[in-house]
Scaffold this motif. Structure first.
Motif, PDB file in Angstrom:
ATOM      1  N   PRO A 203       0.777  -1.234   0.000  1.00  0.00           N
ATOM      2  CA  PRO A 203       0.000   0.000   0.000  1.00  0.00           C
ATOM      3  C   PRO A 203       0.811   1.287   0.000  1.00  0.00           C
ATOM      4  CG  PRO A 203       0.143  -0.856   2.224  1.00  0.00           C
ATOM      5  CD  PRO A 203       0.866  -1.838   1.347  1.00  0.00           C
ATOM      6  N   GLY A 204       2.139   1.188   0.109  1.00  0.00           N
ATOM      7  CA  GLY A 204       2.953   2.386   0.282  1.00  0.00           C
ATOM      8  C   GLY A 204       3.344   3.073  -1.015  1.00  0.00           C
ATOM      9  N   GLU A 205       4.309   3.992  -0.904  1.00  0.00           N
ATOM     10  CA  GLU A 205       4.745   4.791  -2.053  1.00  0.00           C
ATOM     11  C   GLU A 205       5.436   3.908  -3.097  1.00  0.00           C
ATOM     12  OE1 GLU A 205       6.180   9.067  -1.993  1.00  0.00           O
ATOM     13  OE2 GLU A 205       8.072   7.982  -1.937  1.00  0.00           O
ATOM     14  N   GLU A 206       5.213   4.249  -4.359  1.00  0.00           N
ATOM     15  CA  GLU A 206       5.840   3.513  -5.468  1.00  0.00           C
ATOM     16  C   GLU A 206       6.891   4.387  -6.134  1.00  0.00           C
ATOM     17  OE1 GLU A 206       4.614   1.578  -9.804  1.00  0.00           O
ATOM     18  OE2 GLU A 206       3.109   1.676  -8.192  1.00  0.00           O
ATOM     19  N   VAL A 207       8.057   3.800  -6.366  1.00  0.00           N
ATOM     20  CA  VAL A 207       9.106   4.480  -7.118  1.00  0.00           C
ATOM     21  C   VAL A 207       9.631   3.536  -8.184  1.00  0.00           C
ATOM     22  CG1 VAL A 207       9.828   5.970  -5.194  1.00  0.00           C
ATOM     23  CG2 VAL A 207      10.977   3.775  -5.548  1.00  0.00           C
ATOM     24  N   THR A 208      10.148   4.105  -9.242  1.00  0.00           N
ATOM     25  CA  THR A 208      10.769   3.302 -10.294  1.00  0.00           C
ATOM     26  C   THR A 208      12.182   3.800 -10.509  1.00  0.00           C
ATOM     27  OG1 THR A 208      10.438   2.407 -12.530  1.00  0.00           O
ATOM     28  CG2 THR A 208       9.943   4.729 -12.221  1.00  0.00           C
ATOM     29  N   ASP A 267      17.035   9.886   1.690  1.00  0.00           N
ATOM     30  CA  ASP A 267      16.467   8.939   2.638  1.00  0.00           C
ATOM     31  C   ASP A 267      17.234   7.609   2.571  1.00  0.00           C
ATOM     32  OD1 ASP A 267      14.512   6.618   3.329  1.00  0.00           O
ATOM     33  OD2 ASP A 267      13.492   8.389   4.118  1.00  0.00           O
ATOM     34  N   LEU A 268      17.554   7.070   3.721  1.00  0.00           N
ATOM     35  CA  LEU A 268      18.370   5.847   3.769  1.00  0.00           C
ATOM     36  C   LEU A 268      17.693   4.680   3.066  1.00  0.00           C
ATOM     37  CD1 LEU A 268      19.842   5.943   7.399  1.00  0.00           C
ATOM     38  CD2 LEU A 268      21.012   6.414   5.224  1.00  0.00           C
ATOM     39  N   ARG A 269      16.351   4.655   3.099  1.00  0.00           N
ATOM     40  CA  ARG A 269      15.656   3.547   2.438  1.00  0.00           C
ATOM     41  C   ARG A 269      15.755   3.650   0.919  1.00  0.00           C
ATOM     42  NH1 ARG A 269      10.649   2.964   6.697  1.00  0.00           N
ATOM     43  NH2 ARG A 269      10.745   5.219   6.638  1.00  0.00           N
ATOM     44  N   ILE A 270      15.788   4.872   0.400  1.00  0.00           N
ATOM     45  CA  ILE A 270      15.978   5.051  -1.041  1.00  0.00           C
ATOM     46  C   ILE A 270      17.424   4.706  -1.415  1.00  0.00           C
ATOM     47  CG2 ILE A 270      16.027   6.745  -2.920  1.00  0.00           C
ATOM     48  CD1 ILE A 270      13.211   5.934  -2.132  1.00  0.00           C
ATOM     49  N   GLN A 271      18.373   5.120  -0.611  1.00  0.00           N
ATOM     50  CA  GLN A 271      19.771   4.789  -0.881  1.00  0.00           C
ATOM     51  C   GLN A 271      19.989   3.274  -0.861  1.00  0.00           C
ATOM     52  OE1 GLN A 271      22.283   6.952  -1.832  1.00  0.00           O
ATOM     53  NE2 GLN A 271      20.561   8.379  -1.996  1.00  0.00           N
ATOM     54  N   GLN A 272      19.339   2.606   0.081  1.00  0.00           N
ATOM     55  CA  GLN A 272      19.427   1.142   0.129  1.00  0.00           C
ATOM     56  C   GLN A 272      18.791   0.527  -1.115  1.00  0.00           C
ATOM     57  OE1 GLN A 272      16.955  -0.893   3.075  1.00  0.00           O
ATOM     58  NE2 GLN A 272      18.624  -2.313   3.489  1.00  0.00           N
ATOM     59  N   LEU A 273      17.690   1.125  -1.561  1.00  0.00           N
ATOM     60  CA  LEU A 273      17.005   0.642  -2.758  1.00  0.00           C
ATOM     61  C   LEU A 273      17.903   0.765  -3.985  1.00  0.00           C
ATOM     62  CD1 LEU A 273      14.294  -0.544  -3.644  1.00  0.00           C
ATOM     63  CD2 LEU A 273      13.435   1.793  -3.914  1.00  0.00           C
ATOM     64  N   TYR A 274      18.658   1.858  -4.092  1.00  0.00           N
ATOM     65  CA  TYR A 274      19.606   1.990  -5.196  1.00  0.00           C
ATOM     66  C   TYR A 274      20.603   0.826  -5.201  1.00  0.00           C
ATOM     67  CZ  TYR A 274      18.196   6.876  -6.141  1.00  0.00           C
ATOM     68  OH  TYR A 274      17.511   8.013  -6.478  1.00  0.00           O
ATOM     69  N   THR A 275      21.133   0.509  -4.029  1.00  0.00           N
ATOM     70  CA  THR A 275      22.098  -0.601  -3.928  1.00  0.00           C
ATOM     71  C   THR A 275      21.450  -1.913  -4.337  1.00  0.00           C
ATOM     72  OG1 THR A 275      23.268   0.523  -2.133  1.00  0.00           O
ATOM     73  CG2 THR A 275      23.619  -1.842  -2.347  1.00  0.00           C
ATOM     74  N   GLN A 276      20.227  -2.132  -3.895  1.00  0.00           N
ATOM     75  CA  GLN A 276      19.523  -3.376  -4.224  1.00  0.00           C
ATOM     76  C   GLN A 276      19.219  -3.477  -5.719  1.00  0.00           C
ATOM     77  OE1 GLN A 276      16.324  -2.708  -1.484  1.00  0.00           O
ATOM     78  NE2 GLN A 276      17.257  -3.926   0.151  1.00  0.00           N
ATOM     79  N   CYS A 277      18.820  -2.362  -6.314  1.00  0.00           N
ATOM     80  CA  CYS A 277      18.508  -2.374  -7.751  1.00  0.00           C
ATOM     81  C   CYS A 277      19.773  -2.607  -8.580  1.00  0.00           C
ATOM     82  CB  CYS A 277      17.831  -1.069  -8.155  1.00  0.00           C
ATOM     83  SG  CYS A 277      16.119  -0.930  -7.577  1.00  0.00           S
ATOM     84  N   ALA A 296       6.554   0.420  -1.305  1.00  0.00           N
ATOM     85  CA  ALA A 296       6.728   0.255   0.135  1.00  0.00           C
ATOM     86  C   ALA A 296       5.525  -0.460   0.745  1.00  0.00           C
ATOM     87  CB  ALA A 296       6.915   1.621   0.795  1.00  0.00           C
ATOM     88  N   ASP A 297       5.814  -1.205   1.831  1.00  0.00           N
ATOM     89  CA  ASP A 297       4.720  -1.816   2.585  1.00  0.00           C
ATOM     90  C   ASP A 297       4.179  -0.815   3.603  1.00  0.00           C
ATOM     91  OD1 ASP A 297       6.589  -1.750   4.633  1.00  0.00           O
ATOM     92  OD2 ASP A 297       6.798  -3.934   4.797  1.00  0.00           O
ATOM     93  N   GLU A 298       3.337  -1.286   4.484  1.00  0.00           N
ATOM     94  CA  GLU A 298       2.714  -0.394   5.459  1.00  0.00           C
ATOM     95  C   GLU A 298       3.731   0.199   6.446  1.00  0.00           C
ATOM     96  OE1 GLU A 298       2.396  -4.714   6.471  1.00  0.00           O
ATOM     97  OE2 GLU A 298       1.787  -3.453   4.782  1.00  0.00           O
ATOM     98  N   ASN A 299       4.925  -0.398   6.524  1.00  0.00           N
ATOM     99  CA  ASN A 299       5.970   0.119   7.416  1.00  0.00           C
ATOM    100  C   ASN A 299       7.001   0.982   6.691  1.00  0.00           C
ATOM    101  OD1 ASN A 299       4.934  -1.324   9.714  1.00  0.00           O
ATOM    102  ND2 ASN A 299       5.795  -3.193   8.806  1.00  0.00           N
ATOM    103  N   GLY A 300       6.798   1.212   5.394  1.00  0.00           N
ATOM    104  CA  GLY A 300       7.724   2.053   4.637  1.00  0.00           C
ATOM    105  C   GLY A 300       8.921   1.320   4.083  1.00  0.00           C
ATOM    106  N   ASN A 301       8.929  -0.022   4.176  1.00  0.00           N
ATOM    107  CA  ASN A 301      10.033  -0.809   3.636  1.00  0.00           C
ATOM    108  C   ASN A 301       9.749  -1.167   2.177  1.00  0.00           C
ATOM    109  OD1 ASN A 301      11.449  -0.986   6.181  1.00  0.00           O
ATOM    110  ND2 ASN A 301       9.863  -2.430   6.834  1.00  0.00           N
ATOM    111  N   TYR A 302      10.733  -0.923   1.313  1.00  0.00           N
ATOM    112  CA  TYR A 302      10.528  -1.118  -0.127  1.00  0.00           C
ATOM    113  C   TYR A 302      10.800  -2.560  -0.555  1.00  0.00           C
ATOM    114  CZ  TYR A 302       9.991   3.866  -1.008  1.00  0.00           C
ATOM    115  OH  TYR A 302       9.523   5.161  -1.044  1.00  0.00           O
ATOM    116  N   PHE A 303       9.998  -2.993  -1.537  1.00  0.00           N
ATOM    117  CA  PHE A 303      10.159  -4.309  -2.149  1.00  0.00           C
ATOM    118  C   PHE A 303      10.236  -4.133  -3.669  1.00  0.00           C
ATOM    119  CE2 PHE A 303       8.375  -5.071   1.943  1.00  0.00           C
ATOM    120  CZ  PHE A 303       8.796  -6.331   2.335  1.00  0.00           C
ATOM    121  N   LEU A 304      11.089  -4.927  -4.309  1.00  0.00           N
ATOM    122  CA  LEU A 304      11.232  -4.886  -5.769  1.00  0.00           C
ATOM    123  C   LEU A 304      10.149  -5.776  -6.369  1.00  0.00           C
ATOM    124  CD1 LEU A 304      14.008  -4.055  -4.522  1.00  0.00           C
ATOM    125  CD2 LEU A 304      15.101  -5.140  -6.489  1.00  0.00           C
TER     126      LEU A 304
END
Length: 353
Positions: A203-208, A267-277, A296-304
């Motif tokens: 349900p959270g924010e979507e980024v590409t 944001d650290l979660r976006i920076q982590q997402l860059y590393t994961q991608c 992101a899920d309901e806790n703001g953690n991103y999933f690919l």
């Protein structure tokens, strides 16, 4: 071979890709001839030697700028002088380009075998999960199991074609009635094949994020060598329709997407997402840009949740296409690349066997 020496021809999808184990990838109407013409025109105004099917292509006639991705079409481009084929098309293991790669032609695009392999959402999600990258819980639903009604359902969920194209055919399912109606329609169209991908709804924010391959690039006037995959700035998606970002053929991305600002990017979660991608890009053996959608899920953690081996590459190079920015072109602008400059840098990563 430097860009100045290249004679490039762009190919588009002339025929549907073959079904794989009963799973169908639906073709785009026009087979990406529109974005292929955007690419060809933009490269031409950057003084790149572009080979076209006709001597004086009309600016608004897409097929004047691109060749079909058939054996005959590719051979025609090479006969006209092309030394590099830009693969603006859907690839698979025995795509006609494989014959020409074995003869030494250069290409811009993915390796056809790897592209076909990772066009499969299930195979790609399993690869990412096995390498400790975050992906949403998902299941495959086969037609016979749907008819038998043998599975336990957890709502909300998202139904997707396993070999999809953007958000076409993707639907949010919130209850048993929608489950029956949505999946019945998906199976009955025979457009996606005999298996559907069911995924936990986030349900959270979507980024590409567009991931660029290793190579040498021009960034802010300097030549920069990238040894590993790297990411363009993330693009935030908004104005979803029923929980799903609308297909860009229906709603232009400039109306529902914006590049993250510096504070959001930090944001650290976006920076982590860059590393994961970037890690995901390495895992799939990328040789050209890929695009990874995350949510992101309901806790703001991103999933690919979606890895696209062929990101959309439309652009506003022609006057009648002024609103046709792609997500990748939007991201590139933040690092100082215009659409033509993005394409020139992509061309610089051409490769051959």
């Amino acid at each position: 071979m430097a860009n100045a020496d290249i004679k490039v021809a762009i190919v588009y999808q002339a025929h549907p890709a073959p079904a794989v184990n009963g799973i169908i990838k639906p073709p785009k109407p026009g087979g990406y001839a529109d974005s292929g013409a955007d690419i060809a025109y933009a490269l031409k105004i950057q003084q790149i030697n572009v080979i076209t099917p006709v001597p004086n292509p009309y600016v608004d006639k897409d097929t004047d700028w691109v060749f079909p991705d058939t054996e005959h079409g590719i051979a025609h481009a090479i006969e006209k002088g092309a030394t590099c084929i830009w693969l603006n098309t859907v690839l698979y293991a025995d795509h006609p380009i494989a014959t020409f790669l074995n003869r030494g032609i250069q290409v811009v695009g993915q390796h056809p075998v790897l592209s076909g392999m990772y066009d499969d959402k299930w195979a790609t999600a399993e690869l990412l999960k096995d390498n400790d990258l975050p992906v949403p819980h998902a299941e495959q639903l086969h037609y016979e199991d749907f008819i038998a009604g043998v599975r336990k359902m957890h709502f909300p969920m998202v139904a997707k074609p396993i070999r999809g194209r953007g958000s076409e055919g993707v639907a949010l399912i919130r209850n048993k009635q929608e489950y029956q109606s949505v999946l019945t329609a998906m199976f009955q169209t025979d457009r996606y094949g005999t298996t559907i991908y069911l995924e936990k709804y986030l349900p959270g924010e979507e980024v590409t994020i567009t991931v660029m391959p290793p190579g040498t690039y021009t960034l802010q006037g300097r030549t920069v060598k990238k040894e590993t995959p790297w990411c363009l700035p993330a693009v935030k998606r908004f104005n979803h329709h029923n929980g799903i970002a609308p297909y860009n053929g229906t709603v232009a991305v400039i109306h529902n997407s914006t590049v993250l600002n510096d504070k959001e990017e930090a944001d650290l979660r976006i920076q982590q997402l860059y590393t994961q991608c970037a890690t995901a890009g390495k895992l799939v053996g990328m040789r050209a840009p890929i695009r990874i959608d995350s949510r992101a899920d309901e806790n703001g953690n991103y999933f690919l949740f979606d890895l696209n081996m062929k990101p959309n590459m439309t652009g506003p190079s022609r006057l009648h296409r002024h609103d046709q920015d792609s997500l990748t072109a939007l991201a590139a602008r933040k690092i100082g690349w215009s659409y033509p400059e993005l394409l020139v840098n992509m061309l610089g990563q051409h490769w051959g066997l």
